[in-house]
Design an enzyme around this catalytic site. Structure first.
Site, PDB file in Angstrom:
ATOM      1  CB  SER A 195      -0.881   0.028   1.244  1.00  0.00           C
ATOM      2  OG  SER A 195      -1.626  -1.149   1.334  1.00  0.00           O
ATOM      3  CB  SER A 206       1.026  -5.812   9.240  1.00  0.00           C
ATOM      4  OG  SER A 206      -0.256  -5.344   8.964  1.00  0.00           O
ATOM      5  CD  GLU A 230      -3.173  -9.535   1.718  1.00  0.00           C
ATOM      6  OE1 GLU A 230      -2.900  -9.227   0.543  1.00  0.00           O
ATOM      7  OE2 GLU A 230      -2.929  -8.808   2.686  1.00  0.00           O
ATOM      8  CG  ASN A 284     -14.956  -7.050   3.677  1.00  0.00           C
ATOM      9  OD1 ASN A 284     -13.814  -7.427   3.403  1.00  0.00           O
ATOM     10  ND2 ASN A 284     -15.638  -7.543   4.702  1.00  0.00           N
ATOM     11  CD  GLU A 285     -16.309  -0.909   1.874  1.00  0.00           C
ATOM     12  OE1 GLU A 285     -15.132  -1.369   1.853  1.00  0.00           O
ATOM     13  OE2 GLU A 285     -16.847  -0.489   2.906  1.00  0.00           O
TER      14      GLU A 285
HETATM   15  C1  LIG Z   1      -4.660  -3.330  10.243  1.00  0.00           C
HETATM   16  C2  LIG Z   1      -4.176  -3.113   8.835  1.00  0.00           C
HETATM   17  C3  LIG Z   1      -3.064  -3.794   8.386  1.00  0.00           C
HETATM   18  C4  LIG Z   1      -2.583  -3.585   7.095  1.00  0.00           C
HETATM   19  N1  LIG Z   1      -1.431  -4.219   6.728  1.00  0.00           N
HETATM   20  C5  LIG Z   1      -0.910  -3.962   5.506  1.00  0.00           C
HETATM   21  C6  LIG Z   1       0.340  -4.543   5.137  1.00  0.00           C
HETATM   22  O1  LIG Z   1       0.938  -5.296   5.895  1.00  0.00           O
HETATM   23  N2  LIG Z   1       0.867  -4.230   3.937  1.00  0.00           N
HETATM   24  C7  LIG Z   1       0.223  -3.404   3.064  1.00  0.00           C
HETATM   25  O2  LIG Z   1       0.739  -3.195   1.987  1.00  0.00           O
HETATM   26  N3  LIG Z   1      -0.980  -2.835   3.374  1.00  0.00           N
HETATM   27  C8  LIG Z   1      -1.541  -3.089   4.586  1.00  0.00           C
HETATM   28  N4  LIG Z   1      -2.733  -2.494   4.942  1.00  0.00           N
HETATM   29  C9  LIG Z   1      -3.366  -1.550   4.026  1.00  0.00           C
HETATM   30  C10 LIG Z   1      -4.646  -2.069   3.404  1.00  0.00           C
HETATM   31  O3  LIG Z   1      -4.381  -3.056   2.450  1.00  0.00           O
HETATM   32  C11 LIG Z   1      -5.379  -0.867   2.819  1.00  0.00           C
HETATM   33  O4  LIG Z   1      -5.835  -0.095   3.937  1.00  0.00           O
HETATM   34  C12 LIG Z   1      -6.578  -1.254   1.953  1.00  0.00           C
HETATM   35  O5  LIG Z   1      -6.139  -1.838   0.753  1.00  0.00           O
HETATM   36  C13 LIG Z   1      -7.468  -0.058   1.634  1.00  0.00           C
HETATM   37  O6  LIG Z   1      -6.724   0.979   1.082  1.00  0.00           O
HETATM   38  P1  LIG Z   1      -6.801   2.481   1.658  1.00  0.00           P
HETATM   39  O7  LIG Z   1      -6.593   2.408   3.136  1.00  0.00           O
HETATM   40  O8  LIG Z   1      -5.888   3.315   0.843  1.00  0.00           O
HETATM   41  O9  LIG Z   1      -8.303   2.920   1.454  1.00  0.00           O
HETATM   42  P2  LIG Z   1      -8.963   3.458   0.102  1.00  0.00           P
HETATM   43  O10 LIG Z   1      -8.553   2.607  -1.028  1.00  0.00           O
HETATM   44  O11 LIG Z   1      -8.699   4.923   0.013  1.00  0.00           O
HETATM   45  O12 LIG Z   1     -10.497   3.211   0.380  1.00  0.00           O
HETATM   46  C14 LIG Z   1     -11.255   4.031   1.269  1.00  0.00           C
HETATM   47  C15 LIG Z   1     -12.705   3.517   1.234  1.00  0.00           C
HETATM   48  O13 LIG Z   1     -13.250   3.689  -0.080  1.00  0.00           O
HETATM   49  C16 LIG Z   1     -13.710   2.446  -0.592  1.00  0.00           C
HETATM   50  N5  LIG Z   1     -13.440   2.362  -2.016  1.00  0.00           N
HETATM   51  C17 LIG Z   1     -12.298   2.711  -2.638  1.00  0.00           C
HETATM   52  N6  LIG Z   1     -12.413   2.481  -3.974  1.00  0.00           N
HETATM   53  C18 LIG Z   1     -13.652   1.948  -4.155  1.00  0.00           C
HETATM   54  C19 LIG Z   1     -14.372   1.486  -5.312  1.00  0.00           C
HETATM   55  N7  LIG Z   1     -13.855   1.543  -6.527  1.00  0.00           N
HETATM   56  N8  LIG Z   1     -15.606   0.989  -5.127  1.00  0.00           N
HETATM   57  C20 LIG Z   1     -16.160   0.928  -3.893  1.00  0.00           C
HETATM   58  N9  LIG Z   1     -15.538   1.359  -2.772  1.00  0.00           N
HETATM   59  C21 LIG Z   1     -14.306   1.850  -2.909  1.00  0.00           C
HETATM   60  C22 LIG Z   1     -12.910   1.401   0.153  1.00  0.00           C
HETATM   61  O14 LIG Z   1     -13.552   0.156   0.152  1.00  0.00           O
HETATM   62  C23 LIG Z   1     -12.818   2.015   1.537  1.00  0.00           C
HETATM   63  O15 LIG Z   1     -13.982   1.779   2.280  1.00  0.00           O
HETATM   64  C24 LIG Z   1      -3.245  -2.697   6.217  1.00  0.00           C
HETATM   65  C25 LIG Z   1      -4.398  -2.024   6.663  1.00  0.00           C
HETATM   66  C26 LIG Z   1      -4.858  -2.215   7.950  1.00  0.00           C
HETATM   67  C27 LIG Z   1      -6.096  -1.472   8.385  1.00  0.00           C
END
Ligand SMILES: Cc1cc2nc3c(=O)[nH]c(=O)nc-3n(C[C@H](O)[C@H](O)[C@H](O)COP(=O)(O)OP(=O)(O)OC[C@H]3O[C@@H](n4cnc5c(N)ncnc54)[C@H](O)[C@@H]3O)c2cc1C
Length: 390
Positions: free
Chosen positions: A128, A160, A244, A370-371
């Protein structure tokens, strides 16, 4: 249809149960999200490895037992029923290893896997970025060609356990002129203590310090640390993503064990109890059992053990919502006592629910929200028209 276990599976179960009874630490280890807990969990990985239980599904040459997916599910049931420690090696064992089995070279497997199996090298996932979570293909970190390898630069977020891990794997933009965002990406492994890497802890809800972001500035990786063909990393990444979201990251045994603990809590709560709460306990037990049967069904199918792709999205939504339901029901059963964090030293019998709940809250977000998984299920499994991402 025969739902019974074979003699080999029964014998593996008995051997695992006996070994775990003799080796699982009597007191829970400190949280693996803390420095001390991380070291304790690394030592546990070594113990597991000495018993040849750390990577049961891998080939014997890398320290495994060559177990089938069904045998692995059996092992996991015993592991969680025994209350054994959480696995600090999970990013390596469940995400990077399957990727190396599918896309790595023999040399990479021989070099990387044994150290991973014994907890000598603990891996972080560096995917990410601040502007690339759900839309991973919009990532901006780069890999620039240099003599004998690549120079990595950029900003990886939400990694993480990266504050204490040894190495990481991630995706980088290596061919900037590529015609589509998911083209021209390269999948690289890199050390977290290399020149040019800054590991900056990110505060979590529970205050534990292992979560981190990574700032990379011309970090050198040799060619042998690139997985798959440079520029074609997306395909490699999808193999990791399938692992994953499927049953191997969150095994059914984890939830059947939690459901049993929930029933114990329910029995201990005494009368009179809110009937609706009883319904929720029953519902969680049924869902855990359904997930267990789903795992068995998947293991009994011919073909790849844990198929990547749309079906793993279904699994991911299921386990993350089940985890939340289990923990929320337990906290409602416990009432105000449930709010005691385990660190308070006063956590109620069968503690772990408060900490487990804060972690379960993140389940619908990490491993792909999940979205997004629901969009994938709708479009690819149900054949619905393309939605928001259209
Ligand atoms: C506890 C935890 C551990 C993690 N560990 C890791 C790790 O080890 N390595 C790593 O690389 N990442 C890690 N992550 C990151 C995680 O994979 C991302 O948080 C996740 O992919 C969502 O990306 P974002 O946070 O940028 O949210 P965004 O992508 O900005 O999304 C924000 C919201 O908008 C919604 N959304 C976005 N686009 C769409 C769409 N097209 N249609 C519908 N809804 C949409 C999403 O579902 C979400 O609800 C971790 C996250 C958490 C919370």
């Amino acid at each position: 249809m025969d739902l019974g276990f074979t003699a080999v599976e029964r014998s593996l179960r008995a051997e695992a149960r006996a070994w775990l009874a003799a080796h699982v630490p009597p007191e829970p280890l400190a949280s693996l999200e803390t420095e001390a807990g991380f070291a304790q969990h690394r030592a546990w990985e070594r113990t597991l490895h000495e018993g040849r239980w750390s990577v049961v599904s891998w080939p014997r040459e890398y320290g495994g037992r060559g177990c089938s997916l069904l045998e692995w599910l059996v092992f996991e049931e015993e592991y969680h029923a025994a209350g054994a420690p959480a696995r600090v090696s999970q990013n390596g064992v469940h995400l990077l290893a399957p990727t190396l089995f599918a896309h790595g070279t023999d040399e990479q497997r021989a070099r990387v896997l044994p150290a991973m199996a014994g907890g000598g090298t603990v891996w972080a996932q560096a995917w990410s970025e601040p502007e690339a979570g759900s839309d991973l293909a919009s990532l901006r970190s780069v890999a620039v060609r240099t003599e004998g390898g690549w120079l990595l630069s950029g900003h990886k977020a939400w990694s993480s356990r990266a504050a204490f891990a040894d190495r990481a794997f991630g995706l980088f933009r290596s061919h900037p002129g590529a015609d589509r965002p998911h083209h021209g990406l390269t999948y690289a492994m890199f050390p977290l203590d290399a020149d040019g890497v800054t590991v900056r802890p990110v505060g979590r809800l529970d205050g534990k310090p292992a979560f981190a972001e990574l700032l990379l500035d011309d970090v050198f990786v040799p060619d042998e640390d690139i997985i798959g063909e440079p520029g074609r990393g997306w395909r490699v990444a999808m193999s990791t993503a399938g692992a994953e979201r499927g049953v191997t990251l969150r095994s059914p045994g984890r939830f059947t064990a939690a459901a049993r603990r929930l029933v114990t809590l329910w029995r201990a709560a005494g009368e009179p109890l809110d009937g609706a709460l009883g319904d929720r306990v029953a519902d969680a037990v049924i869902r855990a059992r359904a997930y267990q049967l789903h795992g068995y069904a998947q293991a009994s199918r011919p073909g790849p053990a844990d198929p990547a792709g749309a079906e793993s999205s279904l699994t991911k939504v299921f386990w993350s919502e089940l985890d939340l339901a289990l923990h929320e029901t337990a906290l409602d059963l416990l009432g105000p006592r449930g709010e005691l964090a385990d660190t308070a030293g006063e956590a109620p019998a069968g503690g772990g629910w408060a900490d487990g709940w804060t972690f379960a809250l993140a389940g619908p977000v990490y491993a792909g929200t999940n979205e997004i998984q629901r969009d994938v299920i709708g479009e690819r499994l149900l054949g619905l028209p393309k939605g928001r991402r259209g």
